[in-house]
Enzyme design. Structure first.
Site, short mmCIF file in Angstrom:
data_model
loop_
_atom_site.label_atom_id
_atom_site.label_comp_id
_atom_site.label_asym_id
_atom_site.label_seq_id
_atom_site.Cartn_x
_atom_site.Cartn_y
_atom_site.Cartn_z
N ASP A 7 4.15 -0.35 3.91
CA ASP A 7 4.96 0.34 2.90
C ASP A 7 4.67 -0.22 1.49
O ASP A 7 5.58 -0.45 0.70
CB ASP A 7 6.46 0.27 3.22
N LEU B 150 0.00 4.96 -3.35
CA LEU B 150 -1.09 4.64 -4.28
C LEU B 150 -0.81 5.15 -5.70
O LEU B 150 -1.56 4.88 -6.61
CB LEU B 150 -2.42 5.19 -3.77
N HIS C 14 9.20 2.48 8.73
CA HIS C 14 9.90 1.21 8.42
C HIS C 14 11.27 1.04 9.09
O HIS C 14 12.29 0.93 8.41
CB HIS C 14 10.03 1.00 6.91
N ASN D 276 4.80 11.05 -2.34
CA ASN D 276 5.73 11.03 -3.48
C ASN D 276 5.06 10.63 -4.78
O ASN D 276 5.51 9.74 -5.50
CB ASN D 276 6.95 10.16 -3.19
N ASP E 298 8.72 10.79 2.48
CA ASP E 298 9.03 9.37 2.33
C ASP E 298 9.46 9.01 0.91
O ASP E 298 8.89 9.48 -0.07
CB ASP E 298 7.82 8.51 2.71
N HIS F 124 5.10 -1.39 -8.22
CA HIS F 124 5.94 -1.09 -9.39
C HIS F 124 5.55 -2.01 -10.53
O HIS F 124 5.18 -3.16 -10.32
CB HIS F 124 7.43 -1.27 -9.06
N HIS G 250 1.08 3.46 6.05
CA HIS G 250 2.19 3.72 5.10
C HIS G 250 1.95 2.97 3.79
O HIS G 250 2.26 1.79 3.68
CB HIS G 250 3.52 3.30 5.73
#
Lengths: 314, 432
Positions: free
Chosen positions: B308, B66, B235, B97, B155, B312, B63
């Site tokens: 996960d 990238l 998760h 996503n 996700d 950012h 999970h």
């Protein structure tokens, strides 16, 4: 700027009441009381903020809090600069932290911040060297409102220790409620809250307060009732079915006051939704000290500004 | 090229093996493994002394995000693969996503082209369940399968339409693709930014109740039972999820689950300073949730460990808590945080390695996670005794959004080996 260790509060900033110690609250209340006595004797107020600049950075509409801070700074001889969301570069995409750094570069002495997001004052305090006074951050805290409430209570009840205080309304979304609860608890008051279950914060009892859903069961032995403003426009669906229903179960009217102690005080942080939180006869009645809260607000804020950045205070 | 890894503690749960010995790698495959193997004197033989270290099948992180295509200021397939290598991972799966969303074979093929030219490790793509992650129409699941996806997930969002979920589960059986569920009911989550509890009340932040997760986990389990298909809960973060998954497994429903390093080590107390690096979906919960997750990982109710990893940029995070993006990076801090549970006696070494190797490989259906003779020589070597301080400045990830900066930890990745090639060597300057 004075290092925080040199100001009488031992605090760089006033961000909330949760972590204020009893002696710090007492210092603020004492200072405010002493300023009030001088003003009542018509003695001149020492210009301890002469040559000091206070920035009022307000990201939410506010009339009384902003006016109160502005008057407080000016009565102490300080200069104020008003910045609203529209006047800052936030509308152009500048972040809060960048806005604050830009303002700090103009060398003000203190920043007062009102912001819709909880924690904003804390984040700015971490990023800036100058003191920050939180004038309300989201649902989180509004420490100067709580302290002026304490000042008013002390004036009318002469004590805080053991005082029974009931806060009524939307506790979940109220920064005033949180700050009041922490400050009152620290000073030894017994605090209860009452509101519809949808508007009470999760695990409210863990804040050390007694929780009521029925107003008539909550009021009987209270010394003070603080009614909170209901902000219908912000609540959204699923909180209260209607204004009428809120007023029916949680509005404070003269019938309800009949169930209270004769010397009960009624307070409200304003602005009052008349007929909703308080009926007009209660809002204007002999037990209401709402306007005293407003007058004390200016003096309390003078005390805080003076303690944080005032000249002669040691 | 040949590689001789000597005197390590070889831990391979796929073979129930835990011995001190050697591994010999030739032509990218495991050639021999055992306590007394005979290594031929071949030219160019590279030797690694693994004394005191664990030698395990290459770790798998099923999970990650990238951000390529579309979010390359946060991470790229190149930097994400470097971050994985530095964290000891030889295979990772990246979520759909991106922008554009990986909901068709063209995006899938683009990702695999980038992977083959730029990635240091094995990167597998997860495809979207619905077009644009909008929850309205099925994505082109078959075409993406042909292009190489190893699982399906919306996700980052939750598929709120139960009918469509049921159809996706039915349809994906044709390809034996697992559906990975991000379980947060959007109506119960609302504008919440942290766990709903005493702390959200204190901090004045909008809460996300545990029920938001539990209700979707329960729904997804029921739909998986009804369609007799495979479900993987991403998760897991609540005591309630754990109970639901445990009960579903007892009843023979094909459900698996993962847990992240942050949900195993942090509670919502961490939000106190409004550090936006603590804002993550699902949110950090409370001690009783952490305790339940640890127990479930240990007893196998929760199958796998997954980071996960959600990069950012500073401008996404240096803002008000309400406005910050959800997510934290995790691949370079995952191992020492997992290992913390071993050090504290809450998790066995073999169970930890199983949850990082053969279990995720089995769920995704990839032939990885084992040191069997003939398998791809993906190997991770870690020294469990090294203590150090996590320093976000040395991360290979393009982003720095970690709440673990400054943590004192134990356990360090020494070598990451992919197909017999050393891609990370802690003592030789890191990425090779």
């Amino acid at each position: 700027m004075l290092p925080s260790s040199l100001n009488p509060l031992g605090l760089k900033s006033v961000l909330g009441t949760e972590f204020l110690k009893k002696d710090q609250i007492q210092t603020i209340l004492d200072r405010a009381q002493s300023l009030k006595s001088r003003m009542e004797r018509s003695e001149p107020v020492e210009q301890t903020l002469k040559d000091k600049t206070v920035i009022l950075l307000f990201f939410e509409p506010s009339t009384r809090t902003r006016a109160s801070f502005e008057l407080a700074a000016k009565r102490l001889g300080g200069t104020t600069l008003n910045l609203s969301k529209q006047m800052s570069s936030a509308e152009k995409g500048e972040t809060l932290v960048d806005t604050a750094r830009t303002i700090e570069a103009m060398a003000p002495d203190l920043l007062v911040l009102r912001h819709p997001s909880a924690g904003s004052a804390h984040v700015l305090d971490q990023k800036l060297k100058i003191p920050v006074v939180n004038a309300g951050d989201g649902f989180h805290e509004h420490p100067t409102q709580a302290l002026l409430d304490l000042m008013t209570l002390l004036e009318f009840k002469k004590r805080l220790e053991g005082l029974r205080v009931l806060i009524v309304g939307d506790i979940a979304h109220s920064r005033v409620a949180r700050s009041d609860i922490y400050a009152l608890k620290t000073m030894g008051a017994r605090v209860s809250v009452c509101g519809p279950p949808t508007l009470l914060p999760p695990f409210a009892e863990r804040m050390g307060v007694e929780v009521f859903h029925h107003l008539e069961r909550a009021v009987s032995d209270q010394d003070v009732i603080i009614a909170l403003r209901i902000q219908f426009e912000r609540l959204g669906a699923g909180q209260i079915p209607s204004r009428g229903e809120y007023s029916k179960y949680y509005g404070i009217n003269s019938t309800l006051l009949g169930r209270c102690r004769e010397d009960v005080l009624v307070m409200h942080p304003g602005p009052v939704n008349r007929g909703l939180e308080l009926s007009p006869e209660v809002a204007d009645g002999s037990q209401s000290v709402i306007l005293n809260q407003v007058s004390n607000g200016v003096i309390l804020r003078m005390a805080i500004l003076e303690l944080l950045v005032g000249d002669k205070i040691r | 090229m040949s590689l001789w890894i000597r005197n390590g503690r070889i831990i391979d749960p796929s073979q129930k093996r835990d011995i001190v010995g050697d591994v010999f790698v030739q032509s990218g495959k495991i050639e021999a493994i055992g306590p007394n193997i005979v290594v031929p004197q071949v030219p160019g033989l590279n030797t690694i002394d693994a004394k005191g270290c664990w030698v395990t099948p290459g770790w798998i992180d099923m999970h990650t995000h990238l951000r390529e295509p579309g979010g390359t200021h946060k991470e790229t397939i190149r930097t994400g693969s470097e971050s994985a290598a530095a964290g000891g991972f030889t295979s990772i799966a990246c979520m759909a996503n991106t922008q554009p969303v990986n909901d068709n074979s063209y995006v899938t093929s683009y990702i695999y082209q980038k992977v083959s030219s730029e990635a240091l490790i094995n990167v597998y793509a997860i495809g979207a369940v619905t077009k644009g992650l909008q929850g309205e129409e099925l994505a082109e699941i078959g075409s993406m399968f042909d292009a190489g996806i190893v699982g399906l997930s919306d996700d980052g969002k939750t598929l709120m339409n139960a009918y469509l979920l049921r159809k996706a589960m039915d349809y994906s059986k044709r390809f034996d693709l697992v559906i990975i569920s991000h379980a947060e009911d959007s109506s119960l989550k609302g504008k919440g930014v942290m766990n709903e509890g005493f702390n959200s009340a204190r901090f004045g932040l909008r809460g996300i109740p545990r029920t938001a997760e539990d209700i979707i986990v329960a729904r997804d389990i029921l739909v998986a039972e009804h369609t007799n298909s495979r479900l993987h809960i991403a998760h897991a973060s609540t005591v309630g999820s754990v109970a639901l998954i445990r009960e579903a497994k007892r009843r023979g429903i094909q459900v698996t689950a993962e847990v992240t390093p942050h949900h195993l080590t942090l509670t919502d107390d961490a939000v106190i300073h409004y550090d936006t690096n603590t804002k993550v979906a699902p949110p950090l919960r409370e001690k009783r949730d952490v305790d339940a997750l640890r127990e479930a990982l240990s007893d196998g109710t929760i199958d796998t460990l997954a980071s996960d990893h959600a990069p950012h940029s500073i401008e996404d995070k240096e803002v008000e808590y309400d406005l910050a993006e959800f997510g934290m990076i995790g691949m370079e801090t995952a191992f020492p945080l997992y290992h913390k549970l071993v050090v504290e006696g809450l998790l066995s070494i073999n169970r930890m390695i199983e949850a990082m190797t053969i279990r995720p490989a089995t769920i995704l259906g990839i032939s990885k996670g084992t040191l069997k003779v003939g398998a791809d020589a993906d190997i991770t070597i870690a020294d469990p005794s090294v203590r150090y301080t996590i320093d976000k400045q040395v991360f290979r990830s393009k982003s720095r959004n970690s709440p673990f900066d400054g943590w004192e930890v134990q356990g360090r990745v020494m070598h990451t080996i992919v197909g017999g090639k050393v891609v990370y060597d802690a003592k030789a300057g890191g990425i090779q």
